[in-house]
Design a protein around this motif. Sequence first.
Motif, short mmCIF file in Angstrom:
data_model
loop_
_atom_site.label_atom_id
_atom_site.label_comp_id
_atom_site.label_asym_id
_atom_site.label_seq_id
_atom_site.Cartn_x
_atom_site.Cartn_y
_atom_site.Cartn_z
N TYR A 8 0.99 -1.10 -0.14
CA TYR A 8 0.08 0.21 0.04
C TYR A 8 0.90 1.28 -0.06
O TYR A 8 0.65 2.19 -0.56
N VAL A 9 2.01 1.47 0.73
CA VAL A 9 2.78 2.35 0.94
C VAL A 9 3.57 2.81 -0.53
O VAL A 9 3.47 3.82 -1.04
N PRO A 10 4.34 1.51 -1.15
CA PRO A 10 4.94 2.02 -2.25
C PRO A 10 4.24 2.18 -3.52
O PRO A 10 4.57 2.95 -4.46
N TYR A 11 2.92 1.76 -3.42
CA TYR A 11 2.07 1.80 -4.62
C TYR A 11 0.99 2.78 -4.68
O TYR A 11 0.84 3.63 -5.42
N ASN A 12 0.53 2.98 -3.63
CA ASN A 12 -0.57 4.09 -3.24
C ASN A 12 -0.05 5.54 -2.97
O ASN A 12 -0.49 6.59 -3.42
N GLY A 13 1.14 5.51 -2.35
CA GLY A 13 1.73 6.71 -1.90
C GLY A 13 1.97 7.63 -2.94
O GLY A 13 1.54 8.77 -2.89
N PRO A 14 2.61 7.16 -4.20
CA PRO A 14 3.03 8.00 -5.39
C PRO A 14 1.70 8.54 -5.76
O PRO A 14 1.49 9.73 -6.17
N ILE A 15 0.65 7.91 -5.66
CA ILE A 15 -0.83 8.24 -6.39
C ILE A 15 -1.31 9.26 -5.65
O ILE A 15 -1.77 10.42 -6.23
N CYS A 16 -1.19 9.15 -4.15
CA CYS A 16 -1.76 10.28 -3.42
C CYS A 16 -0.98 11.58 -3.43
O CYS A 16 -1.79 12.72 -3.57
N VAL A 17 0.31 11.34 -3.64
CA VAL A 17 1.08 12.70 -3.91
C VAL A 17 0.55 13.03 -5.10
O VAL A 17 0.62 14.64 -5.25
N ALA A 18 0.61 12.42 -6.38
CA ALA A 18 0.21 13.29 -7.72
C ALA A 18 -1.06 13.78 -7.48
O ALA A 18 -1.17 14.87 -8.13
N MET A 19 -2.06 13.19 -6.93
CA MET A 19 -3.29 13.77 -6.59
C MET A 19 -3.29 14.97 -5.90
O MET A 19 -3.77 15.95 -6.25
N VAL A 20 -2.50 15.21 -4.73
CA VAL A 20 -2.58 16.22 -3.84
C VAL A 20 -1.78 17.33 -4.76
O VAL A 20 -2.07 18.88 -4.73
N ALA A 21 -0.58 17.01 -5.67
CA ALA A 21 0.22 18.15 -6.10
C ALA A 21 -0.61 18.62 -7.51
O ALA A 21 0.13 19.38 -8.04
N SER A 22 -1.49 17.85 -7.99
CA SER A 22 -2.26 18.34 -9.21
C SER A 22 -2.73 19.65 -9.41
O SER A 22 -3.19 20.05 -8.28
N SER A 41 -6.09 16.74 -14.30
CA SER A 41 -5.05 15.87 -13.54
C SER A 41 -5.64 15.53 -12.39
O SER A 41 -5.43 14.44 -11.68
N LEU A 42 -6.48 16.28 -11.56
CA LEU A 42 -6.79 16.17 -10.28
C LEU A 42 -7.93 15.01 -10.19
O LEU A 42 -7.90 13.85 -9.70
N LEU A 43 -8.68 15.17 -11.34
CA LEU A 43 -9.93 13.98 -11.66
C LEU A 43 -9.24 12.66 -12.11
O LEU A 43 -9.43 11.58 -11.59
N PHE A 44 -8.22 12.79 -12.77
CA PHE A 44 -7.55 11.49 -13.13
C PHE A 44 -6.84 10.99 -12.21
O PHE A 44 -6.99 9.69 -11.98
N TRP A 45 -6.25 11.52 -11.41
CA TRP A 45 -5.37 10.83 -10.08
C TRP A 45 -6.59 10.40 -8.96
O TRP A 45 -6.05 9.46 -8.52
N SER A 46 -7.57 11.26 -8.98
CA SER A 46 -8.52 10.83 -7.88
C SER A 46 -8.82 9.47 -8.45
O SER A 46 -9.45 8.32 -7.65
N TRP A 47 -9.55 9.16 -9.80
CA TRP A 47 -9.84 8.18 -10.27
C TRP A 47 -8.79 6.79 -10.00
O TRP A 47 -9.40 5.73 -9.94
N VAL A 48 -7.74 7.21 -10.37
CA VAL A 48 -6.46 6.14 -10.32
C VAL A 48 -6.49 5.63 -8.60
O VAL A 48 -6.49 4.30 -8.42
N ASN A 49 -6.48 6.59 -7.77
CA ASN A 49 -6.49 6.20 -6.35
C ASN A 49 -7.66 5.47 -5.99
O ASN A 49 -7.69 4.43 -5.11
N GLN A 50 -9.14 5.90 -6.43
CA GLN A 50 -10.13 5.10 -6.11
C GLN A 50 -10.05 3.52 -6.78
O GLN A 50 -10.52 2.76 -6.17
N SER A 51 -9.73 3.42 -7.77
CA SER A 51 -9.43 2.43 -8.61
C SER A 51 -8.26 1.23 -7.80
O SER A 51 -8.73 0.13 -7.71
N GLN A 52 -7.51 1.98 -7.19
CA GLN A 52 -6.26 1.08 -6.66
C GLN A 52 -6.76 0.88 -5.32
O GLN A 52 -6.76 -0.49 -4.86
N ASN A 53 -7.71 1.61 -4.73
CA ASN A 53 -8.26 1.16 -3.20
C ASN A 53 -9.22 0.16 -3.51
O ASN A 53 -9.29 -0.84 -2.85
N ALA A 54 -10.05 0.23 -4.54
CA ALA A 54 -11.02 -0.80 -5.03
C ALA A 54 -10.58 -2.00 -4.95
O ALA A 54 -10.90 -3.18 -4.72
N LEU A 55 -9.47 -2.25 -5.83
CA LEU A 55 -8.88 -3.50 -6.35
C LEU A 55 -8.04 -3.94 -4.88
O LEU A 55 -8.11 -5.16 -4.69
#
Length: 270
Positions: free
Chosen positions: A187-201, A206-220
Amino acid sequence: MFARVVASHRSLAAISHRSFLRSATKRTSSSNASASTANAKTASAATQQSSKASGAAAEDAAVPIGASLLAALAGVSVVSAAAAVVENATADSCLPYTPNGQRFSQDEFMGRFSRMLLACDPRLLLYTEDQVLQAQELLERAAAGSIGGDDPAALNRSLWEARRITDAALHPDTKEFIPRPFRMSGYVPYNGPICVAMVASTSTPSLLFWSWVNQSQNALVNYYNRNASSPMSNQTLITSYSAAVGSALAVAFGLATFIQKRYPAAQAKA
């Protein structure tokens, strides 16, 4: 005599006329050159402004790769170091191994915290499938009572560590391998960069894209660690995923729109 005077005046007039024409021609050429220079400067300034605007737009839309990788490295280092400290510090004080028990008392906060910290240890991703199967075999032999040793504390620690390795990689119900990006240890090495990209958008797309990636990763992650003894239909999974992604995108878009309307552009990006 009179004719000479007239001829002389005519010559002077012709010379004056030619001088005037040359002077006018020079002034016209100078004016045209000045106008061309001014036009060139204006075009150059417009080009520079356009380049700056394009560069700023590209910078706003760029993915913060460097920040994401730095965050992943920092997160992995911190969690791995903390897990190593906890594992070593509790090696001799943990509870006796039982197949269905826990290494730490779950009646206390530190026990629950230590359990989650060891489960999220990124170092567990380094074990191969053969090593995981060997750890599983060790636990099966311990359950059958076919192993023992002169040092109960060392054996106890080995069994808890084997349990931690198998729990991190194998689904508790199906005993199938969980893909590394969807394990709790990943969770840390894979979801951490996604959260940083989402917050830094800095832009809404870009914010919507990384929010979708984050939710998809959490769902999986939730899907691969689900309770397999209570199966869910595909329709339920799709509905749950759509609701989670839809609500996340709605909140992200709503907040981005509100901030852009409420604050100036420079302050909103900051």
